[in-house]
Design an enzyme around this catalytic site. Structure first.
Site, PDB file in Angstrom:
ATOM      1  N   PHE A 148       0.808  -1.227   0.000  1.00 21.85           N
ATOM      2  CA  PHE A 148       0.000   0.000   0.000  1.00 21.85           C
ATOM      3  C   PHE A 148       0.836   1.268   0.000  1.00 21.85           C
ATOM      4  CE2 PHE A 148       0.895  -0.030   4.565  1.00 21.85           C
ATOM      5  CZ  PHE A 148       1.056   1.321   4.822  1.00 21.85           C
ATOM      6  N   LYS A 172      -0.980  -7.286  -9.314  1.00 19.07           N
ATOM      7  CA  LYS A 172      -2.015  -7.341  -8.261  1.00 19.07           C
ATOM      8  C   LYS A 172      -1.615  -6.285  -7.232  1.00 19.07           C
ATOM      9  CE  LYS A 172      -3.012  -8.403  -4.568  1.00 19.07           C
ATOM     10  NZ  LYS A 172      -3.323  -7.356  -3.567  1.00 19.07           N
ATOM     11  N   GLU A 175      -4.871  -3.789  -2.105  1.00 15.49           N
ATOM     12  CA  GLU A 175      -6.310  -3.529  -2.056  1.00 15.49           C
ATOM     13  C   GLU A 175      -6.626  -2.294  -1.208  1.00 15.49           C
ATOM     14  OE1 GLU A 175      -4.502  -5.734  -0.639  1.00 15.49           O
ATOM     15  OE2 GLU A 175      -5.417  -6.771   1.060  1.00 15.49           O
ATOM     16  N   SER A 225       5.167  -6.949   3.536  1.00 19.40           N
ATOM     17  CA  SER A 225       5.683  -7.188   4.886  1.00 19.40           C
ATOM     18  C   SER A 225       6.466  -8.504   4.951  1.00 19.40           C
ATOM     19  CB  SER A 225       4.519  -7.211   5.871  1.00 19.40           C
ATOM     20  OG  SER A 225       3.624  -8.222   5.477  1.00 19.40           O
ATOM     21  N   CYS A 280       9.528   1.679   3.610  1.00 20.62           N
ATOM     22  CA  CYS A 280      10.378   0.543   3.988  1.00 20.62           C
ATOM     23  C   CYS A 280      11.784   1.001   4.307  1.00 20.62           C
ATOM     24  CB  CYS A 280      10.412  -0.477   2.871  1.00 20.62           C
ATOM     25  SG  CYS A 280      11.167   0.194   1.399  1.00 20.62           S
ATOM     26  N   GLU A 380       8.755  -4.320  13.159  1.00 15.23           N
ATOM     27  CA  GLU A 380       8.592  -3.148  12.290  1.00 15.23           C
ATOM     28  C   GLU A 380       7.290  -2.466  12.707  1.00 15.23           C
ATOM     29  OE1 GLU A 380       7.479  -3.815   8.145  1.00 15.23           O
ATOM     30  OE2 GLU A 380       8.866  -2.233   7.539  1.00 15.23           O
TER      31      GLU A 380
HETATM   32  P1  NAD Z   1       1.426  -6.600   3.047  1.00 14.40           P
HETATM   33  O1  NAD Z   1       2.444  -7.674   3.145  1.00 14.40           O
HETATM   34  O2  NAD Z   1       0.298  -6.607   4.001  1.00 14.40           O
HETATM   35  O3  NAD Z   1       0.758  -6.616   1.563  1.00 14.40           O
HETATM   36  C1  NAD Z   1       1.555  -6.590   0.409  1.00 14.40           C
HETATM   37  C2  NAD Z   1       0.786  -7.267  -0.724  1.00 14.40           C
HETATM   38  O4  NAD Z   1       0.578  -8.640  -0.390  1.00 14.40           O
HETATM   39  C3  NAD Z   1      -0.596  -6.684  -0.979  1.00 14.40           C
HETATM   40  O5  NAD Z   1      -0.819  -6.650  -2.352  1.00 14.40           O
HETATM   41  C4  NAD Z   1      -1.534  -7.667  -0.275  1.00 14.40           C
HETATM   42  O6  NAD Z   1      -2.788  -7.753  -0.895  1.00 14.40           O
HETATM   43  C5  NAD Z   1      -0.801  -8.977  -0.391  1.00 14.40           C
HETATM   44  N1  NAD Z   1      -1.020  -9.861   0.758  1.00 14.40           N
HETATM   45  C6  NAD Z   1      -1.266  -9.502   2.046  1.00 14.40           C
HETATM   46  N2  NAD Z   1      -1.360 -10.608   2.825  1.00 14.40           N
HETATM   47  C7  NAD Z   1      -1.154 -11.668   2.022  1.00 14.40           C
HETATM   48  C8  NAD Z   1      -1.122 -13.074   2.243  1.00 14.40           C
HETATM   49  N3  NAD Z   1      -1.314 -13.588   3.457  1.00 14.40           N
HETATM   50  N4  NAD Z   1      -0.878 -13.878   1.192  1.00 14.40           N
HETATM   51  C9  NAD Z   1      -0.677 -13.360  -0.045  1.00 14.40           C
HETATM   52  N5  NAD Z   1      -0.696 -12.034  -0.313  1.00 14.40           N
HETATM   53  C10 NAD Z   1      -0.933 -11.198   0.710  1.00 14.40           C
HETATM   54  O7  NAD Z   1       2.223  -5.222   3.086  1.00 14.40           O
HETATM   55  P2  NAD Z   1       1.629  -3.741   3.173  1.00 14.40           P
HETATM   56  O8  NAD Z   1       1.105  -3.512   4.541  1.00 14.40           O
HETATM   57  O9  NAD Z   1       0.753  -3.470   2.012  1.00 14.40           O
HETATM   58  O10 NAD Z   1       2.959  -2.881   2.936  1.00 14.40           O
HETATM   59  C11 NAD Z   1       3.822  -2.490   3.957  1.00 14.40           C
HETATM   60  C12 NAD Z   1       4.977  -3.455   4.097  1.00 14.40           C
HETATM   61  O11 NAD Z   1       5.708  -3.521   2.869  1.00 14.40           O
HETATM   62  C13 NAD Z   1       5.993  -3.025   5.139  1.00 14.40           C
HETATM   63  O12 NAD Z   1       6.411  -4.160   5.854  1.00 14.40           O
HETATM   64  C14 NAD Z   1       7.139  -2.443   4.324  1.00 14.40           C
HETATM   65  O13 NAD Z   1       8.397  -2.484   4.963  1.00 14.40           O
HETATM   66  C15 NAD Z   1       7.104  -3.350   3.139  1.00 14.40           C
HETATM   67  N6  NAD Z   1       7.747  -2.710   1.995  1.00 14.40           N
HETATM   68  C16 NAD Z   1       8.995  -3.137   1.674  1.00 14.40           C
HETATM   69  C17 NAD Z   1       9.668  -2.536   0.630  1.00 14.40           C
HETATM   70  C18 NAD Z   1      11.058  -2.964   0.282  1.00 14.40           C
HETATM   71  O14 NAD Z   1      11.567  -2.466  -0.704  1.00 14.40           O
HETATM   72  N7  NAD Z   1      11.694  -3.856   1.021  1.00 14.40           N
HETATM   73  C19 NAD Z   1       9.069  -1.496  -0.098  1.00 14.40           C
HETATM   74  C20 NAD Z   1       7.781  -1.091   0.255  1.00 14.40           C
HETATM   75  C21 NAD Z   1       7.132  -1.716   1.320  1.00 14.40           C
END
Ligand code: NAD
Length: 495
Positions: A148, A172, A175, A225, A280, A380
């Site tokens: 997000f 994808k 959401e 994450s 991140c 985090e």
């Molecule tokens: P998230 O892991 O909740 O979601 C990321 C994506 O995965 C979304 O599209 C979501 O729909 C999908 N998703 C969520 N749960 C899932 C599951 N159980 N199985 C399959 N798909 C699933 O992350 P978020 O809250 O949207 O984003 C923030 C996180 O992203 C933070 O931890 C941040 O550090 C990380 N991030 C990392 C980087 C990097 O470059 N390392 C960059 C941006 C964000």
């Protein structure tokens, strides 16, 4: 209510699936409903991408580059328009939103040089009359799953380079703020992309799993994450796909007593609170070394002067957290920190913003006396919360950071070249800033997180991404109609 569409085979189409409401994080106003695509819809998108791949891979490389030239130009012309959508959907401040779009455009610009990036290698005459050379070819249908916090930049980290390499792509997006990726598709179509080059399906876990297990998907790029990244990596790899999974972080900023005090503190506050700590590469842990321990008072004053607000408030340093649930989770972390015995010098839990009583606000929060076993140090938090630890020497700081499971970004503030060189050699973190708080590499390098911040081997953008989105074929060739090869006399005469 506006119901978001899927983008399949070059058209925006209604999904037959149910969905969830997307809300403005500053007001809770419902912005749209995002559908969670059905299994058939996901399959149609992948099949369509597969069909387009068969023709797109035959398009000459300079022509593919020309599409990217057109796209980066259109993105630049629409930078403000995309930024406005970002402000509404994520609550980012205007400057932050424009910056995000720009960082995405830079990757599209980089993809314009794809011909040089995809060059193979040749060794002539590996044996008599025989040459060996490598061809760099696209892998096929690639999938991207994005978080997000950067709904414009992170998709742009992925699909421009993937399609420049000759692949097709199924995205994808998160959401939680899914409208910007649809706008990116409108602009891609305007740039002249063929139907089916990039598809967008909306949804969550189920739709992701459908992509990870689909036999026609060859490569998966994930950003999100840590726990999700770990499981995405395992599932995608078990299903025979190449995968890069970028994960969460705990980024440290170390201050040595010889650092420029004002610069160090201003940088630390900006890197902690910018984008409401939802980056991140945000700094979430400060390590004060030796006499820099005495700078806590200045740090507290600088953080207290920062305040959140709506995107168009020029005095606001950052916006709201993305959802109410995200805010509640952060407040829970703050409470746990207090219960574990950390000293809460500044508590942003009760933060209010005039005129926006329903916003997901969290004020700047500062903890001191934090030790490695505390949950606020280990987890985090992803909010404007800074934990500080105090150590005697640079070596102690390096040991502390190297013991942390994450390895996305780190920063050192000092005026000593020797200390900086030692730090950059010994620290086990993939992206290091020297007097730079958020060292995000530009697209000609790659985004190189280490340890639990990354699962896979080839990172996003830069040369590594080109390797990720391509396969190398090595050809060894002999032509019998070549001129006969005269053999030299190889006898060695002794004496
Ligand atoms: P998230 O892991 O909740 O979601 C990321 C994506 O995965 C979304 O599209 C979501 O729909 C999908 N998703 C969520 N749960 C899932 C599951 N159980 N199985 C399959 N798909 C699933 O992350 P978020 O809250 O949207 O984003 C923030 C996180 O992203 C933070 O931890 C941040 O550090 C990380 N991030 C990392 C980087 C990097 O470059 N390392 C960059 C941006 C964000």
């Amino acid at each position: 209510m506006n119901r978001l569409k899927l983008f399949v085979n070059g058209r925006f189409v209604d999904s037959s699936a149910g969905g969830i409401e997307v809300t403005d994080p500053a007001t809770q106003e419902v912005l749209c409903e995002v559908p969670f695509a059905t299994a058939d819809e996901v399959d149609r998108a992948v099949q369509g991408a597969g069909a387009t791949f068969r023709t797109w891979r035959e398009v000459p490389t300079p022509e593919r580059a020309r599409l990217l030239f057109a796209y980066q130009d259109i993105l630049k012309k629409n930078q403000d328009d995309i930024a406005r959508l970002l402000c509404r959907d994520t609550g980012k401040t205007w400057e932050d939103a424009r910056g995000e779009v720009w960082r995405g455009i830079e990757v599209a610009e980089h993809a314009c040089g794809i011909a040089s990036l995809m060059m193979g290698e040749t060794v002539e005459n590996v044996a008599r009359g025989i040459d060996t050379y490598s061809l760099v070819q696209p892998v096929g249908v690639c999938a991207g799953i994005t978080p997000f916090n950067f709904p414009a930049m992170v998709p742009l980290w992925m699909f421009p380079l993937a399609v420049a390499c000759g692949n097709t792509f199924v995205l994808k997006p998160s959401e939680q703020d899914p409208t910007v990726p649809n706008r990116l598709m409108e602009l891609l179509a305007e740039a002249g992309a063929p139907e089916g080059l990039v598809q967008v399906i909306h949804g969550g876990k189920e739709q992701v799993e459908a992509l990870l297990t689909h036999p026609d998907v060859r490569a998966v790029s994930f950003v999100g994450s840590a726990p999700v990244a770990r499981s995405i990596y395992a599932t995608a790899a078990a299903n025979g796909k190449r995968v890069q999974a970028l994960a969460g972080a705990k980024n440290h900023l170390v201050i040595l007593p010889d650092a420029d005090r004002e610069q160090a503190i201003a940088s630390l506050v900006g890197a902690t609170c910018g984008a409401a700590g939802q980056r991140c590469m945000a700094i979430s842990a400060a390590v004060l070394v030796g006499e820099a321990r005495g700078w806590l008072g200045d740090l507290k004053a600088a953080m207290a002067a920062v305040r959140p607000g709506p995107w168009d408030d020029k005095g606001a340093s950052y916006g709201p957290q993305i959802t109410r649930a995200a805010r509640e989770r952060i407040l829970g972390c703050i409470e746990r920190g207090k219960a574990e015995g950390a000293q809460c010098l500044l508590d942003g839990s009760g933060c209010q913003v005039e005129g926006y009583p329903d916003g997901n606000w969290v004020g700047p929060t500062l903890f001191a006396g934090v030790t490695p076993e505390m949950s606020i140090y280990r987890d985090e938090i992803f909010g404007p919360v800074l934990v500080t630890s105090e150590v005697d020497t640079l070596e102690n700081a390096i040991e502390l950071i190297n013991a942390n499971p994450f390895g996305n970004g780190v920063s050192l503030f000092t005026s000593s070249g020797g200390a900086a060189r030692r730090f950059q050699r010994e620290i086990r973190v993939g992206q290091v800033g020297i007097n730079i708080p958020i060292p995000v590499p530009l697209p000609f390098f790659s985004f190189t997180g280490w340890k639990d911040s990354f699962f896979g081997d080839q990172h996003v953008y830069g040369k590594e991404a080109v390797r990720f989105y391509t396969e190398t074929k090595t050809v060894t060739a002999r032509w019998f109609d070549a001129a006969p090869v005269e053999r030299p006399n190889m006898t060695i005469r002794l004496g």
